[in-house]
Every structure is written in C-alpha cells, then in structure tokens.
Design a protein around this motif. Structure first.
Motif, short mmCIF file in Angstrom:
data_model
loop_
_atom_site.label_atom_id
_atom_site.label_comp_id
_atom_site.label_asym_id
_atom_site.label_seq_id
_atom_site.Cartn_x
_atom_site.Cartn_y
_atom_site.Cartn_z
N PHE A 1 52.00 3.72 36.23
CA PHE A 1 52.74 4.98 36.06
C PHE A 1 53.14 5.29 34.62
CE2 PHE A 1 53.73 3.98 40.58
CZ PHE A 1 53.00 5.03 41.11
N LEU A 2 53.34 4.28 33.78
CA LEU A 2 53.76 4.57 32.40
C LEU A 2 52.72 5.40 31.63
CD1 LEU A 2 55.94 4.15 30.24
CD2 LEU A 2 54.68 2.12 29.53
N PRO A 3 51.43 5.08 31.70
CA PRO A 3 50.45 5.93 30.99
C PRO A 3 50.39 7.36 31.53
CG PRO A 3 49.47 3.82 31.48
CD PRO A 3 50.77 3.86 32.20
N VAL A 4 50.52 7.51 32.85
CA VAL A 4 50.47 8.85 33.45
C VAL A 4 51.67 9.67 33.00
CG1 VAL A 4 50.52 10.12 35.64
CG2 VAL A 4 49.13 8.05 35.43
N ILE A 5 52.85 9.07 33.06
CA ILE A 5 54.07 9.76 32.63
C ILE A 5 53.99 10.08 31.14
CG2 ILE A 5 56.54 9.46 32.30
CD1 ILE A 5 56.52 7.83 34.93
N THR A 6 53.49 9.13 30.36
CA THR A 6 53.37 9.36 28.92
C THR A 6 52.41 10.50 28.62
OG1 THR A 6 53.80 7.02 28.51
CG2 THR A 6 52.80 8.26 26.72
N PHE A 7 51.28 10.54 29.32
CA PHE A 7 50.30 11.60 29.10
C PHE A 7 50.92 12.97 29.34
CE2 PHE A 7 47.07 14.56 30.61
CZ PHE A 7 46.15 14.50 29.58
N ALA B 1 46.08 11.68 25.47
CA ALA B 1 45.28 10.55 25.94
C ALA B 1 45.49 9.33 25.05
CB ALA B 1 43.81 10.92 25.99
N VAL B 2 45.56 9.54 23.76
CA VAL B 2 45.81 8.42 22.83
C VAL B 2 47.19 7.83 23.10
CG1 VAL B 2 46.17 7.84 20.40
CG2 VAL B 2 44.20 9.21 21.08
N GLY B 3 48.17 8.68 23.33
CA GLY B 3 49.51 8.19 23.66
C GLY B 3 49.53 7.42 24.96
#
Length: 107
Positions: free
Chosen positions: A46-52, A76-78
């Motif tokens: 979930f962290l990458p999805v929320i960050t995106f 996407a880079v984030g």
C-alpha cells in the motif's frame, strides 16, 4: 483411590499444564510473527500506491506546472522510491532482528 493412581493423576496434570504453557508460548510467538509479516506486507503493497496517488493528485499537479506525462513519471519514481524504502526497512528488521524476541529450548 490408591497412591499409584493419585500420583498418575497429579503427574499428568502437571505435564498437561507444562504442555499448555508451551503451546501458549508458541501461539504467542506465531501471532507476533503473523502481525509483523502482515504489517510489512501491507506496507510493501500500500505505501507505493498511496505515494503514487499522493504525489500525482496533491503535490505535482497542484504545485508544479508540469505536463501529464512528467507528473506520471514523477509519481512512478516516487512510488518506486517508497517501495525501496519499505523493502529496506523490512530487510533491516529481518537482518538485525528484534532484540526482545527470545529463543527457548525445547526438550
């Protein structure tokens, strides 16, 4: 009741208490391990999805004048950076371990 049957009853009860306490210790360790794995799995998912979506929707589109392609690439880079951070934290915890976990000997 004879002395022999009383000893068997008392000894059996003590053995079952010991087995029960060992089982509870194992269950507690299993539950703790499950909580840790569930936390890191959810963090990694979930962290990458929320960050995106946070970068795309709130930060990059509102505060910077960028094209849609650059906003998507930046988001996407984030998200990839957030994934690497989550994996790094998981690997750090797995490598160095938790100091409060104890190993106990089984007979």
């Amino acid at each position: 009741m004879s002395n022999k049957s009383k000893k068997a009853t008392l000894g059996g009860n003590d053995g079952s208490q010991s087995k029960l306490s060992k089982q509870r210790a194992h269950d507690s360790q299993d539950y703790s391990a499950f909580k840790v794995v569930l936390f890191y799995c959810s963090l990694i998912v979930f962290l990458p999805v929320i960050t995106f979506f946070a970068l795309k929707g709130f930060l990059l589109e509102r505060f910077f004048t960028m094209s849609d392609m650059k906003v998507n690439i930046g988001s996407a880079v984030g998200a990839v950076a957030a994934l690497h951070i989550a994996l790094g934290v998981y690997i750090y915890r797995a490598y160095f371990g938790d100091s409060k976990t104890s190993q106990f000997k089984e007979d």
